[in-house]
Design a protein around this motif. Structure first.
Motif, PDB file in Angstrom:
ATOM      1  N   VAL A 196      -8.714  -3.643   7.047  1.00 32.66           N
ATOM      2  CA  VAL A 196      -9.186  -4.543   8.186  1.00 32.66           C
ATOM      3  C   VAL A 196      -8.864  -3.597   9.252  1.00 32.66           C
ATOM      4  CG1 VAL A 196      -8.238  -6.354   9.375  1.00 32.66           C
ATOM      5  CG2 VAL A 196      -8.042  -6.417   6.796  1.00 32.66           C
ATOM      6  N   LEU A 197      -9.897  -4.078  10.468  1.00 32.55           N
ATOM      7  CA  LEU A 197      -9.588  -3.266  11.699  1.00 32.55           C
ATOM      8  C   LEU A 197      -9.761  -4.185  12.858  1.00 32.55           C
ATOM      9  CD1 LEU A 197      -9.735  -0.530  13.044  1.00 32.55           C
ATOM     10  CD2 LEU A 197     -12.319  -0.672  13.351  1.00 32.55           C
ATOM     11  N   TYR A 198      -8.797  -4.145  13.696  1.00 35.72           N
ATOM     12  CA  TYR A 198      -8.620  -5.077  14.779  1.00 35.72           C
ATOM     13  C   TYR A 198      -9.206  -4.335  15.949  1.00 35.72           C
ATOM     14  CZ  TYR A 198      -5.560  -7.917  11.873  1.00 35.72           C
ATOM     15  OH  TYR A 198      -5.191  -8.714  10.857  1.00 35.72           O
ATOM     16  N   VAL A 199     -10.178  -5.284  16.623  1.00 34.36           N
ATOM     17  CA  VAL A 199     -10.785  -4.627  17.990  1.00 34.36           C
ATOM     18  C   VAL A 199     -10.761  -5.640  18.878  1.00 34.36           C
ATOM     19  CG1 VAL A 199     -13.128  -3.339  18.677  1.00 34.36           C
ATOM     20  CG2 VAL A 199     -12.411  -3.716  16.108  1.00 34.36           C
ATOM     21  N   HIS A 200     -10.545  -4.928  20.145  1.00 37.21           N
ATOM     22  CA  HIS A 200     -10.340  -5.612  21.489  1.00 37.21           C
ATOM     23  C   HIS A 200     -11.602  -6.024  22.142  1.00 37.21           C
ATOM     24  CE1 HIS A 200      -6.296  -4.457  20.779  1.00 37.21           C
ATOM     25  NE2 HIS A 200      -6.583  -3.247  20.642  1.00 37.21           N
ATOM     26  N   ASP A 201     -11.533  -6.927  23.184  1.00 38.41           N
ATOM     27  CA  ASP A 201     -12.797  -7.301  23.750  1.00 38.41           C
ATOM     28  C   ASP A 201     -13.883  -7.900  22.836  1.00 38.41           C
ATOM     29  OD1 ASP A 201     -12.290  -6.711  26.625  1.00 38.41           O
ATOM     30  OD2 ASP A 201     -12.517  -4.449  25.667  1.00 38.41           O
ATOM     31  N   GLY A 202     -13.354  -8.636  21.922  1.00 35.75           N
ATOM     32  CA  GLY A 202     -14.362  -9.517  20.915  1.00 35.75           C
ATOM     33  C   GLY A 202     -15.596  -9.840  21.385  1.00 35.75           C
ATOM     34  N   GLN A 203     -15.777 -10.581  22.622  1.00 31.81           N
ATOM     35  CA  GLN A 203     -17.009 -11.297  22.968  1.00 31.81           C
ATOM     36  C   GLN A 203     -17.925 -10.149  23.277  1.00 31.81           C
ATOM     37  OE1 GLN A 203     -13.902 -10.914  24.778  1.00 31.81           O
ATOM     38  NE2 GLN A 203     -14.304 -11.504  26.886  1.00 31.81           N
ATOM     39  N   ASN A 204     -17.656  -8.869  23.291  1.00 33.36           N
ATOM     40  CA  ASN A 204     -18.746  -7.844  23.654  1.00 33.36           C
ATOM     41  C   ASN A 204     -18.940  -6.918  22.338  1.00 33.36           C
ATOM     42  OD1 ASN A 204     -18.121  -8.184  26.240  1.00 33.36           O
ATOM     43  ND2 ASN A 204     -16.842  -6.511  26.651  1.00 33.36           N
ATOM     44  N   ALA A 221     -20.706  -1.671  10.441  1.00 35.39           N
ATOM     45  CA  ALA A 221     -19.480  -2.117   9.554  1.00 35.39           C
ATOM     46  C   ALA A 221     -19.610  -1.363   8.137  1.00 35.39           C
ATOM     47  CB  ALA A 221     -19.137  -3.527   9.313  1.00 35.39           C
ATOM     48  N   PRO A 222     -18.827  -0.492   7.625  1.00 33.28           N
ATOM     49  CA  PRO A 222     -18.755  -0.072   6.435  1.00 33.28           C
ATOM     50  C   PRO A 222     -18.398  -1.068   5.214  1.00 33.28           C
ATOM     51  CG  PRO A 222     -17.387   1.167   7.754  1.00 33.28           C
ATOM     52  CD  PRO A 222     -17.575  -0.011   8.655  1.00 33.28           C
ATOM     53  N   PRO A 223     -18.956  -1.146   4.131  1.00 33.58           N
ATOM     54  CA  PRO A 223     -18.514  -1.907   2.993  1.00 33.58           C
ATOM     55  C   PRO A 223     -17.227  -2.263   2.816  1.00 33.58           C
ATOM     56  CG  PRO A 223     -20.195  -0.274   2.549  1.00 33.58           C
ATOM     57  CD  PRO A 223     -19.675   0.357   3.662  1.00 33.58           C
ATOM     58  N   GLY A 224     -16.721  -3.432   2.846  1.00 32.78           N
ATOM     59  CA  GLY A 224     -15.462  -3.782   2.602  1.00 32.78           C
ATOM     60  C   GLY A 224     -14.380  -3.803   3.734  1.00 32.78           C
ATOM     61  N   VAL A 225     -15.151  -3.626   4.835  1.00 34.33           N
ATOM     62  CA  VAL A 225     -14.170  -3.630   6.196  1.00 34.33           C
ATOM     63  C   VAL A 225     -14.295  -5.021   6.917  1.00 34.33           C
ATOM     64  CG1 VAL A 225     -13.847  -2.597   8.360  1.00 34.33           C
ATOM     65  CG2 VAL A 225     -14.240  -1.112   6.386  1.00 34.33           C
ATOM     66  N   LEU A 226     -13.328  -5.545   7.084  1.00 34.81           N
ATOM     67  CA  LEU A 226     -13.347  -6.865   7.824  1.00 34.81           C
ATOM     68  C   LEU A 226     -12.942  -6.432   9.345  1.00 34.81           C
ATOM     69  CD1 LEU A 226     -12.934 -10.081   7.143  1.00 34.81           C
ATOM     70  CD2 LEU A 226     -10.583  -9.806   7.883  1.00 34.81           C
ATOM     71  N   LEU A 227     -13.865  -6.797  10.048  1.00 37.34           N
ATOM     72  CA  LEU A 227     -13.537  -6.402  11.458  1.00 37.34           C
ATOM     73  C   LEU A 227     -13.141  -7.632  12.254  1.00 37.34           C
ATOM     74  CD1 LEU A 227     -17.075  -4.623  11.961  1.00 37.34           C
ATOM     75  CD2 LEU A 227     -14.618  -3.440  11.752  1.00 37.34           C
ATOM     76  N   VAL A 228     -12.264  -7.666  12.864  1.00 36.13           N
ATOM     77  CA  VAL A 228     -11.386  -8.821  13.646  1.00 36.13           C
ATOM     78  C   VAL A 228     -11.445  -8.461  15.200  1.00 36.13           C
ATOM     79  CG1 VAL A 228      -9.733 -10.226  14.190  1.00 36.13           C
ATOM     80  CG2 VAL A 228      -9.883  -9.063  11.719  1.00 36.13           C
ATOM     81  N   GLY A 229     -12.537  -9.253  15.850  1.00 40.18           N
ATOM     82  CA  GLY A 229     -12.815  -8.891  17.426  1.00 40.18           C
ATOM     83  C   GLY A 229     -11.752 -10.149  17.980  1.00 40.18           C
ATOM     84  N   ARG A 270      -2.580 -11.426  13.587  1.00 44.77           N
ATOM     85  CA  ARG A 270      -2.606 -10.830  11.862  1.00 44.77           C
ATOM     86  C   ARG A 270      -2.172 -11.769  10.838  1.00 44.77           C
ATOM     87  NH1 ARG A 270      -0.031  -4.981  11.805  1.00 44.77           N
ATOM     88  NH2 ARG A 270      -0.710  -5.205   9.800  1.00 44.77           N
ATOM     89  N   PRO A 271      -1.237 -12.710  11.269  1.00 47.86           N
ATOM     90  CA  PRO A 271      -0.720 -13.683  10.383  1.00 47.86           C
ATOM     91  C   PRO A 271      -2.060 -14.702  10.058  1.00 47.86           C
ATOM     92  CG  PRO A 271       1.172 -13.440  11.869  1.00 47.86           C
ATOM     93  CD  PRO A 271      -0.204 -12.512  12.179  1.00 47.86           C
ATOM     94  N   LEU A 272      -2.858 -14.962  11.025  1.00 40.01           N
ATOM     95  CA  LEU A 272      -3.966 -15.729  10.926  1.00 40.01           C
ATOM     96  C   LEU A 272      -4.996 -15.156  10.197  1.00 40.01           C
ATOM     97  CD1 LEU A 272      -6.057 -18.322  11.573  1.00 40.01           C
ATOM     98  CD2 LEU A 272      -6.628 -16.697  13.663  1.00 40.01           C
ATOM     99  N   ILE A 273      -5.269 -13.822  10.039  1.00 39.64           N
ATOM    100  CA  ILE A 273      -6.089 -12.981   9.346  1.00 39.64           C
ATOM    101  C   ILE A 273      -5.397 -13.174   7.760  1.00 39.64           C
ATOM    102  CG2 ILE A 273      -7.203 -11.131   8.988  1.00 39.64           C
ATOM    103  CD1 ILE A 273      -8.302 -12.544  11.317  1.00 39.64           C
ATOM    104  N   ARG A 274      -4.317 -12.893   7.805  1.00 39.17           N
ATOM    105  CA  ARG A 274      -3.629 -12.599   6.387  1.00 39.17           C
ATOM    106  C   ARG A 274      -3.917 -13.883   5.626  1.00 39.17           C
ATOM    107  NH1 ARG A 274       0.032  -8.993   8.787  1.00 39.17           N
ATOM    108  NH2 ARG A 274       1.566 -10.765   9.451  1.00 39.17           N
TER     109      ARG A 274
END
Length: 425
Positions: A196-204, A221-229, A270-274
């Motif tokens: 899992v990768l958390y990324v800022h400025d999600g709207q962009n 996005a590589p396979p298997g990577v959850l991207l959280v904007g 992160r608890p929401l994503i988990r």
């Protein structure tokens, strides 16, 4: 004193965040889609009110909406997402006065009339999982502003019903006692989530209509990577900085809420994503400009919680930009590390002569320097010095893209590299 190019870049980033917040609010109305009606494909017959996926009572949800429409929309968005699975299928809602038809793959994009109610229209349809749909009056076609799952096609945003293929999910109104609510956008890969990768400025990050075309992050996005904007807000400059600084001569000190933001990511996002997706494998954090700064701050503040931190054109001299301001910069903080906080990626475009004319310890005084080049080069130098705990090519990675601009298009052009490093951890 800060180079004018750096101050302008910070100002542009803050302005983009404010415009994006306004655009998000405006997007809940009857926005016309420039591409016109969507193409009909994969159409199936409408399910009507028979069968269905099961779920909450329709009348109970309608009563919630009649009592407090906006609160009910947000509440059910958090619980199950819209459309809501109910007895007989899915409950779809439109809050537009004019977009009273629901059309999609299920009816060959013909459009079914929704029932008028107290400040909204609604319909229950038994449609297959993965079906695309929009709200329409047959002249304007609009994605459902409340749909959890979306994708993008040649006509812009497209709403989805419970897809199993790779897609974007949206979680609205995510906030805590210190941080105002915002949208969290999640790229859900097909198959198992491995990291899992958390990324800022999600709207962009994902929207092709975003500033400078957005990052198109889902395309890299590589396979298997959850991207959280995680969307930024109008308080972006304050939330993404660890200390105060001054960016205008004679101006007030600004910024410094980075601790609260880093804690918000750890304790709320992160608890929401988990809970929704799991959080397996290595976890990383990434951003650009001030988003790169706050990524390195979070990795240092919450040691051991992130395996990777990436910064694209990070504002690493923050804390010592304004005349007479002498607060800790990220350059100084990481120079003092005895052990690595995480595997690090940092880069910049721009260029310039890196000098410290004012003797504040930061080589940022060339007025022609751009894209935070000098500060990132200096940080790379302290990370790669002989007694540093960081090892170049193993725990620290640096790239310079001469002349690259300070904008989303430039970051989109090189974001595949930090993603590749993260995938290899």
């Amino acid at each position: 004193m800060a180079a004018p190019g750096r101050v302008a870049a910070i100002g542009r980033a803050a302005a983009r965040a404010g415009l994006a917040a306004l655009a998000a609010l405006a997007g809940c109305g009857d926005a016309a889609e420039a591409g016109g009606a969507p193409r009909a494909s994969g159409a199936v017959s409408a399910g009507g009110h028979s069968g269905g996926v099961g779920g909450t009572s329709v009348e109970a949800i309608l009563d919630d909406l009649r009592e407090d429409r906006d609160a009910a929309l947000l509440s059910h968005a958090a619980r199950t997402g819209w459309p809501v699975p109910v007895d007989g299928g899915y409950l779809f809602v439109s809050t537009s006065a004019s977009l009273r038809l629901l059309a999609g793959d299920h009816d060959g994009w013909t459009g079914a009339e929704m029932t008028r109610d107290a400040g909204f229209h609604w319909i229950v349809l038994n449609v297959p999982a993965g079906a695309r749909y929009k709200l329409t009056d047959r002249a304007t076609w609009s994605a459902d502003p409340w749909s959890r799952a979306i994708t993008y096609d040649a006509f812009g945003e497209m709403s989805l019903v419970a897809p199993s293929a790779a897609h974007l999910d949206r979680h609205f109104g995510v906030g805590d006692a210190a941080m105002e609510p915002r949208t969290v956008r999640v790229w859900v890969p097909e198959g198992d989530v491995e990291r899992v990768l958390y990324v800022h400025d999600g709207q962009n990050l994902f929207d092709p209509a975003g500033p400078a075309g957005g990052w198109h992050l889902q395309d890299h996005a590589p396979p298997g990577v959850l991207l959280v904007g995680i969307d930024s807000t109008t308080a972006r400059l304050s939330e993404y900085t660890h200390v105060t600084d001054r960016i205008e001569d004679g101006g007030a000190l600004i910024g410094g809420r980075g601790d609260a933001y880093a804690d918000f990511v750890r304790d709320t996002v992160r608890p929401l994503i988990r809970a929704r997706y799991g959080e397996p494998g290595p976890v990383g954090i990434m951003g650009s400009s001030l988003g790169g700064l706050i990524s390195f701050h979070a990795a240092d503040r919450h040691r051991g919680e992130y395996a990777f931190a990436a910064s694209l054109s990070g504002t690493m001299g923050w804390g010592s930009i304004g005349a007479g301001v002498r607060h800790e910069t990220m350059i100084e903080r990481y120079a003092a590390h005895a052990e690595p906080a995480a595997a690090l990626y940092l880069d910049s475009g721009g260029g310039g002569d890196c000098v410290d004319d004012d003797g504040d310890g930061v080589e940022d005084d060339d007025p022609r320097a751009a894209d935070n080049y000098c500060e990132n080069r200096q940080l790379r130098g302290v990370l790669a010095r002989a007694r540093s705990p960081y090892v170049e090519g193993e725990s620290v990675f640096y790239a310079w893209h001469p002349g690259a601009e300070h904008d989303e298009a430039a970051w989109a052009a090189r974001v595949a590299e930090p993603l590749r490093i993260f995938e290899a951890l």
